[in-house]
Design a protein around this motif. Structure first.
Motif, PDB file in Angstrom:
ATOM      1  N   ARG A 177       0.871  -1.167   0.000  1.00 55.76           N
ATOM      2  CA  ARG A 177       0.000   0.000   0.000  1.00 55.76           C
ATOM      3  C   ARG A 177       0.914   1.225   0.000  1.00 55.76           C
ATOM      4  O   ARG A 177       1.740   1.400   0.896  1.00 55.76           O
ATOM      5  CB  ARG A 177      -0.926   0.036   1.208  1.00 55.76           C
ATOM      6  CG  ARG A 177      -1.845   1.270   1.219  1.00 55.76           C
ATOM      7  CD  ARG A 177      -2.733   1.346   2.446  1.00 55.76           C
ATOM      8  NE  ARG A 177      -3.714   0.270   2.464  1.00 55.76           N
ATOM      9  CZ  ARG A 177      -3.738  -0.711   3.353  1.00 55.76           C
ATOM     10  NH1 ARG A 177      -2.790  -0.765   4.303  1.00 55.76           N
ATOM     11  NH2 ARG A 177      -4.650  -1.644   3.320  1.00 55.76           N
ATOM     12  N   SER A 223      -3.953   6.943  -1.131  1.00 55.47           N
ATOM     13  CA  SER A 223      -3.211   5.679  -1.082  1.00 55.47           C
ATOM     14  C   SER A 223      -3.633   4.828  -2.270  1.00 55.47           C
ATOM     15  O   SER A 223      -4.741   4.966  -2.792  1.00 55.47           O
ATOM     16  CB  SER A 223      -3.466   4.934   0.226  1.00 55.47           C
ATOM     17  OG  SER A 223      -4.812   4.516   0.307  1.00 55.47           O
ATOM     18  N   ALA A 224      -2.746   3.954  -2.693  1.00 54.02           N
ATOM     19  CA  ALA A 224      -3.003   3.090  -3.848  1.00 54.02           C
ATOM     20  C   ALA A 224      -2.345   1.740  -3.609  1.00 54.02           C
ATOM     21  O   ALA A 224      -1.301   1.655  -2.943  1.00 54.02           O
ATOM     22  CB  ALA A 224      -2.473   3.729  -5.129  1.00 54.02           C
ATOM     23  N   MET A 225      -2.951   0.689  -4.161  1.00 54.76           N
ATOM     24  CA  MET A 225      -2.436  -0.664  -3.987  1.00 54.76           C
ATOM     25  C   MET A 225      -1.567  -1.065  -5.174  1.00 54.76           C
ATOM     26  O   MET A 225      -1.922  -0.828  -6.331  1.00 54.76           O
ATOM     27  CB  MET A 225      -3.593  -1.650  -3.852  1.00 54.76           C
ATOM     28  CG  MET A 225      -4.391  -1.520  -2.576  1.00 54.76           C
ATOM     29  SD  MET A 225      -3.403  -1.835  -1.097  1.00 54.76           S
ATOM     30  CE  MET A 225      -2.854  -3.517  -1.420  1.00 54.76           C
ATOM     31  N   GLU A 261     -11.483   1.101  -8.562  1.00 57.88           N
ATOM     32  CA  GLU A 261     -12.341  -0.049  -8.319  1.00 57.88           C
ATOM     33  C   GLU A 261     -13.193   0.179  -7.078  1.00 57.88           C
ATOM     34  O   GLU A 261     -12.830   0.933  -6.172  1.00 57.88           O
ATOM     35  CB  GLU A 261     -11.504  -1.323  -8.170  1.00 57.88           C
ATOM     36  CG  GLU A 261     -10.746  -1.691  -9.433  1.00 57.88           C
ATOM     37  CD  GLU A 261     -10.077  -3.040  -9.362  1.00 57.88           C
ATOM     38  OE1 GLU A 261     -10.304  -3.770  -8.359  1.00 57.88           O
ATOM     39  OE2 GLU A 261      -9.332  -3.381 -10.288  1.00 57.88           O
ATOM     40  N   ASN A 296     -14.779  -0.516  -3.626  1.00 60.24           N
ATOM     41  CA  ASN A 296     -14.433  -1.192  -2.384  1.00 60.24           C
ATOM     42  C   ASN A 296     -15.562  -0.957  -1.383  1.00 60.24           C
ATOM     43  O   ASN A 296     -15.987   0.181  -1.172  1.00 60.24           O
ATOM     44  CB  ASN A 296     -13.116  -0.652  -1.818  1.00 60.24           C
ATOM     45  CG  ASN A 296     -12.737  -1.346  -0.522  1.00 60.24           C
ATOM     46  OD1 ASN A 296     -12.688  -2.566  -0.453  1.00 60.24           O
ATOM     47  ND2 ASN A 296     -12.493  -0.555   0.521  1.00 60.24           N
ATOM     48  N   SER A 314     -16.333   2.913  -1.228  1.00 58.94           N
ATOM     49  CA  SER A 314     -15.301   3.914  -1.486  1.00 58.94           C
ATOM     50  C   SER A 314     -14.481   3.483  -2.696  1.00 58.94           C
ATOM     51  O   SER A 314     -14.420   2.299  -3.017  1.00 58.94           O
ATOM     52  CB  SER A 314     -14.384   4.078  -0.268  1.00 58.94           C
ATOM     53  OG  SER A 314     -13.726   2.856   0.018  1.00 58.94           O
ATOM     54  N   SER A 333     -11.191   2.505  -4.674  1.00 58.19           N
ATOM     55  CA  SER A 333      -9.871   1.959  -4.374  1.00 58.19           C
ATOM     56  C   SER A 333      -8.997   2.136  -5.606  1.00 58.19           C
ATOM     57  O   SER A 333      -9.391   1.767  -6.716  1.00 58.19           O
ATOM     58  CB  SER A 333      -9.987   0.477  -4.011  1.00 58.19           C
ATOM     59  OG  SER A 333      -8.714  -0.092  -3.754  1.00 58.19           O
ATOM     60  N   ILE A 370      -5.922   1.159  -7.886  1.00 55.49           N
ATOM     61  CA  ILE A 370      -5.076   0.008  -8.182  1.00 55.49           C
ATOM     62  C   ILE A 370      -4.018   0.452  -9.184  1.00 55.49           C
ATOM     63  O   ILE A 370      -4.348   0.914 -10.283  1.00 55.49           O
ATOM     64  CB  ILE A 370      -5.877  -1.169  -8.764  1.00 55.49           C
ATOM     65  CG1 ILE A 370      -7.104  -1.461  -7.895  1.00 55.49           C
ATOM     66  CG2 ILE A 370      -4.984  -2.388  -8.916  1.00 55.49           C
ATOM     67  CD1 ILE A 370      -6.798  -1.845  -6.471  1.00 55.49           C
TER      68      ILE A 370
END
Length: 686
Positions: free
Chosen positions: A506, A517-519, A543, A545, A552, A554, A556
């Motif tokens: 993360r 924040s990003a995965m 995407e 979540n 919310s 997310s 990616i």
């Protein structure tokens, strides 16, 4: 080393604003539509709502002849054989046509070939015609194959067995002499849409036979959607209607076998989007054919008994696990060979052959190699005196055209621009490799490179839940209508946090006072040597979540570049060094020669870490960005050739391990440095 060039077309904001006003659309949605070629209200309605079909089945060349012959066979009680293929497109097409004919009173049976054994394999063959005729067939209807079955159709004609071909693959110069050849890629075909899967062509056939397209869509859209998605056909035009309606039918769970397969895949409680269908359901249908048991997939699609369906789905799930194990073993073997034979890896087109490789997974292996190395790949299984295999390519390099250019040495081939199958004599593999690479060198002196298409730039404060709803309006996503990818520019890396037992990251970023924040999945902290404070450009998807009822967005991460990176220069210089490794002369060769200080800086960095892992761009950044990328890559290759380092290239990242040094090495005498010196001095002499 693969490096994805980001491609984006400047959005026409004025045209998007006009579209938004004309249709009452949110400006964000209108902008995404305009980037997909939608320019007016009618096109927007067709794209977003996918209304009625506009492609008349009888617009296909020979459709009238196909309908007349099949209807006559049904009326006269002639035995009909539906001959399909073992992949997901083939089994869905077979199930569709077989079910329709059976429910309309035909004396019909089906045959799905196996990939290997007893003369079987892809496509209609004379021996298959004999077997079908022995089972009483007076009419053979092919689905998802047959366009190149010239010899088999001639043989059927001698037996008095008629053949109707329905296919979607590219025809060759001579068409089979069948009663009808229905293929949208025929030069004389009048269909308005060309990019059907095999199951899409079979669907148009039953629409022509029945006359009620709405009823056929309600009955068979789920099969059409799965075959279309599995064959990675463009989700544009007619295919959007077929897949959109098919997903609705799939989510109603009306087909017992597919409901059981969803449960076996662990997605029964999920909404079946195009992504879920493509990555969860389709691979399992394919697994049955890949592992030599395509009849299991066909039986599952035709089953109406819940207990039988559960049993078949369980067997297919077991085959899928076995397929993954076989695939992993062969991929390791292929990569090991490529790492041993460096010159093979330098080729423009990778051709790799091996003994005893499972024919059902060579296509997947080719796709993995394409993803890893960013080059067209053909993977061949050598069995006895023959080599059979599959190839995958990237946009800009037509694999079908390349195979056609060397077709005189092939026993059989077929496919399209991005994927193809091939058969040739085992003793001709080396010559095949040489000739297809010679073709590539002549027609593609600069090979196409992997690309990631971005929609447009977003600011961090534009990432919100509303965007999720607007993006969802563009479904279904897939080939031709990819999931939107956005660029977040000049983001400052603030923090890196391992998650998922260290398998994922993360990443926290800031810009203009906003924090996001990003995965980044499938990346460990050791594989991400980027210091906090670095300025990065991010390519991301948004995407949905949901946690405890709260939805919310997310982020990616699909790709990352440093803000300082000149992408076009990187691509050009990587191509230069690839040419040098093939011992081809390049322009401005002197600019590729690293200075001593460059090589010293690189070696010190690698020696300090012992083993360094990351992308080539991250290595360039870590060394200090004081040299050209081509100089860095030549320096690294020189260290490798001098046995000072070992390089393991995994495509998007590489691992460089420092080896024990025995005395001093003269890097100027490594093969790549001697070749560079020869080029430069030769040109100076001239």
């Amino acid at each position: 080393m693969a490096f994805k060039r980001w491609i984006s077309s400047p959005p026409d904001k004025e045209a998007a604003a006009q579209l938004a006003e004309a249709c009452g659309l949110h400006p964000f949605l209108a902008l995404m539509l305009s980037l997909r070629g939608v320019t007016n209200a009618a096109e927007a309605e067709a794209f977003l709502l996918s209304g009625e079909s506009c492609d008349d089945p009888f617009g296909f060349q020979d459709m009238d002849a196909a309908v007349e012959r099949i209807a006559r066979a049904v009326s006269n009680g002639e035995r009909i054989a539906v001959f399909g293929d073992y992949d997901a497109d083939g089994v869905t097409a077979t199930a569709l046509l077989y079910t329709y004919l059976r429910e309309n009173g035909a004396d019909v049976f089906y045959r799905i070939p196996k990939r290997e054994g007893e003369g079987e394999g892809y496509g209609l063959r004379p021996c298959t015609v004999d077997a079908l005729a022995a089972d009483g067939a007076r009419l053979i209807v092919t689905v998802d194959n047959g366009i190149t079955a010239v010899e088999a159709v001639e043989h059927a004609n001698t037996l008095g067995v008629d053949v109707v071909v329905t296919d979607h693959h590219q025809p060759q110069e001579i068409l089979p002499r069948a009663v009808a050849v229905v293929d949208p890629h025929r030069a004389d075909c009048g269909s308005m849409f060309k990019d059907y899967a095999g199951v899409g062509v079979a669907f148009k056939l039953v629409c022509a036979l029945d006359g009620d397209e709405d009823a056929m869509l309600a009955r068979y859209a789920d099969l059409v959607a799965l075959g279309t998605l599995a064959d990675v056909m463009p989700l544009t035009g007619e295919n959007r209607l077929l897949v959109r309606e098919g997903l609705r039918v799939l989510n109603r769970g009306e087909r017992v076998g597919l409901r059981a397969l969803s449960e076996a895949a662990g997605v029964a409680d999920k909404t079946l989007t195009s992504g879920v269908a493509l990555f969860s359901i389709a691979p399992r249908l394919n697994a049955a054919g890949r592992m030599g048991e395509p009849q299991l997939a066909e039986q599952l699609l035709l089953s109406e008994d819940p207990q039988e369906s559960a049993r078949l789905a369980g067997e297919i799930q077991t085959l899928n696990v076995r397929r993954q194990e076989v695939e992993s073993r062969i991929l390791e073997e292929v990569i090991a060979r490529l790492e041993r034979e460096e010159q093979l890896l330098c080729d423009r087109v990778l051709v790799v052959e091996g003994q005893g490789w499972h024919a059902g997974v060579v296509g997947i292996i080719a796709a993995r190699l394409l993803e890893r190395y960013g080059k067209p790949c053909l993977v061949l299984n050598v069995s006895g005196e023959s080599a059979h295999g599959s190839g995958r390519s990237l946009a800009g390099f037509s694999l079908f055209d390349a195979l056609t250019a060397v077709g005189d040495m092939l026993e059989n081939y077929g496919g399209h621009e991005l994927a193809a199958g091939v058969t040739l004599a085992a003793d001709k593999v080396a010559e095949f490799r040489r000739r297809i690479n010679a073709y590539a060198a002549e027609h593609y002196p600069v090979m196409p490179t992997p690309a990631l298409r971005l929609d447009f730039k977003l600011r961090p404060n534009q990432v919100d839940t509303e965007k999720l709803q607007l993006i969802a309006a563009l479904e279904p996503f897939g080939n031709g209508n990819p999931t939107p990818v956005f660029q977040l520019s000049d983001m400052k890396l603030e923090n890196v946090t391992p998650v998922g037992n260290g398998r994922h990251l993360r990443l926290a970023f800031s810009r203009d006072g906003a924090m996001i924040s990003a995965m980044k999945f499938q990346t460990t902290q050791a594989e991400f040597p980027v210091p906090c404070g670095a300025r990065l450009h991010l390519a991301v998807t948004l995407e949905r979540n949901e946690f405890r009822g709260v939805v919310s967005p997310s982020l990616i991460i699909k790709d990352i570049h440093f803000a300082e990176t000149d992408q076009e220069e990187f691509v050009r210089e990587m191509a230069q060094v690839s040419a040098l490794r093939r011992r081809e002369a390049v322009e401005n060769a002197a600019d590729c020669i690293p200075e001593r200080v460059h090589t010293t800086a690189l070696y010190r960095l690698l020696h300090a870490t012992g083993t360094w892992t990351g992308s080539v761009e991250q290595l360039w950044y870590a060394v200090g960005r004081g040299m050209r990328l081509s100089q860095l890559l030549v320096a690294l290759e020189s260290l490798r050739e001098a046995a000072l380092v070992q390089v393991n290239d995994t495509g998007d990242r590489m691992t460089v391990k420092v080896l024990p040094a025995e005395g001093k090495a003269d890097l100027s005498r490594t093969p790549i440095m001697e070749f560079l010196t020869y080029i430069v001095k030769g040109r100076e002499t001239v």
